[in-house]
Design an enzyme around this catalytic site. Sequence first.
Site, mmCIF file in Angstrom:
data_model
loop_
_atom_site.group_PDB
_atom_site.id
_atom_site.type_symbol
_atom_site.label_atom_id
_atom_site.label_comp_id
_atom_site.label_asym_id
_atom_site.label_seq_id
_atom_site.Cartn_x
_atom_site.Cartn_y
_atom_site.Cartn_z
ATOM 1 N N HIS A 225 0.675 -1.140 -0.004
ATOM 2 C CA HIS A 225 0.144 0.245 -0.232
ATOM 3 C C HIS A 225 0.494 0.921 -0.366
ATOM 4 O O HIS A 225 0.196 2.312 -0.483
ATOM 5 C CB HIS A 225 -1.114 -0.094 1.710
ATOM 6 C CG HIS A 225 -2.085 -1.103 0.708
ATOM 7 N ND1 HIS A 225 -2.695 -1.028 1.747
ATOM 8 C CD2 HIS A 225 -2.748 -1.483 0.155
ATOM 9 C CE1 HIS A 225 -3.630 -2.099 1.213
ATOM 10 N NE2 HIS A 225 -3.477 -2.425 0.189
ATOM 11 N N TYR B 96 -9.392 4.072 3.607
ATOM 12 C CA TYR B 96 -10.105 3.026 3.534
ATOM 13 C C TYR B 96 -11.173 3.131 4.351
ATOM 14 O O TYR B 96 -12.464 2.359 4.031
ATOM 15 C CB TYR B 96 -9.090 3.113 5.096
ATOM 16 C CG TYR B 96 -7.772 1.630 5.104
ATOM 17 C CD1 TYR B 96 -7.879 0.485 5.157
ATOM 18 C CD2 TYR B 96 -6.562 3.236 4.870
ATOM 19 C CE1 TYR B 96 -6.807 0.315 4.658
ATOM 20 C CE2 TYR B 96 -5.792 1.991 4.829
ATOM 21 C CZ TYR B 96 -5.203 1.104 4.679
ATOM 22 O OH TYR B 96 -4.265 -0.076 5.141
ATOM 23 N N GLU C 39 1.838 1.463 7.970
ATOM 24 C CA GLU C 39 1.545 2.682 6.839
ATOM 25 C C GLU C 39 1.592 4.245 7.525
ATOM 26 O O GLU C 39 2.881 4.382 6.402
ATOM 27 C CB GLU C 39 0.619 2.324 5.497
ATOM 28 C CG GLU C 39 0.003 1.199 5.165
ATOM 29 C CD GLU C 39 -1.332 1.274 4.625
ATOM 30 O OE1 GLU C 39 -1.805 1.951 4.147
ATOM 31 O OE2 GLU C 39 -1.180 0.153 5.110
ATOM 32 N N SER D 121 11.551 -4.956 -7.887
ATOM 33 C CA SER D 121 12.679 -5.476 -7.388
ATOM 34 C C SER D 121 14.262 -4.913 -7.278
ATOM 35 O O SER D 121 13.991 -4.371 -8.600
ATOM 36 C CB SER D 121 13.351 -6.631 -7.081
ATOM 37 O OG SER D 121 11.951 -7.102 -6.397
ATOM 38 N N VAL E 122 5.905 -11.493 -3.806
ATOM 39 C CA VAL E 122 5.088 -12.535 -4.795
ATOM 40 C C VAL E 122 5.247 -11.126 -5.850
ATOM 41 O O VAL E 122 4.882 -10.182 -4.904
ATOM 42 C CB VAL E 122 3.357 -12.254 -4.040
ATOM 43 C CG1 VAL E 122 2.925 -12.864 -5.662
ATOM 44 C CG2 VAL E 122 3.653 -13.390 -3.098
ATOM 45 N N PRO F 296 -1.104 -9.830 -6.982
ATOM 46 C CA PRO F 296 -0.960 -9.601 -5.356
ATOM 47 C C PRO F 296 -1.371 -11.232 -4.853
ATOM 48 O O PRO F 296 -0.933 -12.140 -5.298
ATOM 49 C CB PRO F 296 -2.970 -9.921 -5.928
ATOM 50 C CG PRO F 296 -2.895 -9.220 -7.393
ATOM 51 C CD PRO F 296 -1.607 -9.935 -8.051
#
Length: 398
Positions: free
Chosen positions: A88, A98, A140, A209, A388, A391
């Site tokens: 996020h 949110y 966050e 990355s 990952v 998602p």
Amino acid sequence: MLSEQSVPVVRATLPAVGAAIGDITELFYRKLFEAHPELLRDLFNRGNQANGEQQKALAGSIAAFAGMLLERPDARPDAMLSRIAHKHASLGVTSDQYKIVHRHLFAAIAEVLGDAVTPEVAAAWDEVYWLMANALIAVEARLYEEAGVAEGQIWRRMEIVERREESPDAVSFVLRPADDRPVRPFRPGQYVSVQSELPDGSRQIRQYSLSSAPGRSDRRITVKRVQAGGQPDGEVSSWLHATANEGDVLTVSEPFGDLALADGDGPLLLASAGIGVTPMLAMLDHLAATGSRRPVTVVHADRTPADHAHRREQAELAAALPGARLHLWYEEPGDEAPRASAGRVDIDSLDLPDGLTVYLCGPVPFMRAVRGDLLRRGVPAADIHYEVFGPDLWLGQR
């Protein structure tokens, strides 16, 4: 921790919510994007929306979080929360979003489950949502503070100072700040987001990355062109391959990501497949740059040696570490890699020391297989870390 009155309600309704969660998340995203089309255009990955992966990830996170609240009421699922929070933050998500998610998610729950959503059920699941949301907001906020930026203000302009073809489908870009601000340190294994303005005016975001060690004035990412067979090819990776050249300026985030090499002198296993080699390169580069003597087992799997991005660099970095051993598997080794093994990675063939810390990156089937093999060999789940690309479908919960 769930309140006493909500625990039995969530326990009783979790099977029904779990059975319908796919329908709920599909309806949620439809409602969300109808009300806020800019979120699909400029924040959410349109490819993952089209193939349903994002819906599965949201469903998995809600079900996993609710299950953990019931099974381990005195513990907080920090690993799961950290992974989501880093993603996020890398997108610039803000706390007010949110509330938007809550409104459309609960409208979808009410529509799908109908009369089963009594005031008592709604209140219990509202509590589940805000326990998860407020925990993420707190993590966050800390990540933004550590990055030295205001909430959501993660972006900066970086110039491509070098472009290099690493394989037929992978190209690396060396990036340098386009302003006078220095780059902040990052931890080996972390990623940045790249915000790409596409021909239709959308600003799609993808994570890549950092594929070299920290401590330099520039940063390197490696982008694999996503070719999805019967599905549309990756629109951002294809755009970068086709149009991004030296001298161009990209919009890039501060570094984030919880797959980060921990300090210490214990043995390591760095296992990757395909473009999953990139965070492992940063870890190896860091270990070499700091003169590490840690025992390191390096494993990589790919289709062919030619498809192995950074193949020579990975071998050179492993050779520079006195305690490192490199093991390669290719589906088709050919004459180019006579010492490589054919087929899939065989963890049982490796001599692994006790006290191992593991880092995995690659396609989910590869990571699931390697993780399962390691668990069977007695490596604790807490010592197996993974990243990952896309998602998170909750590999660690299986």
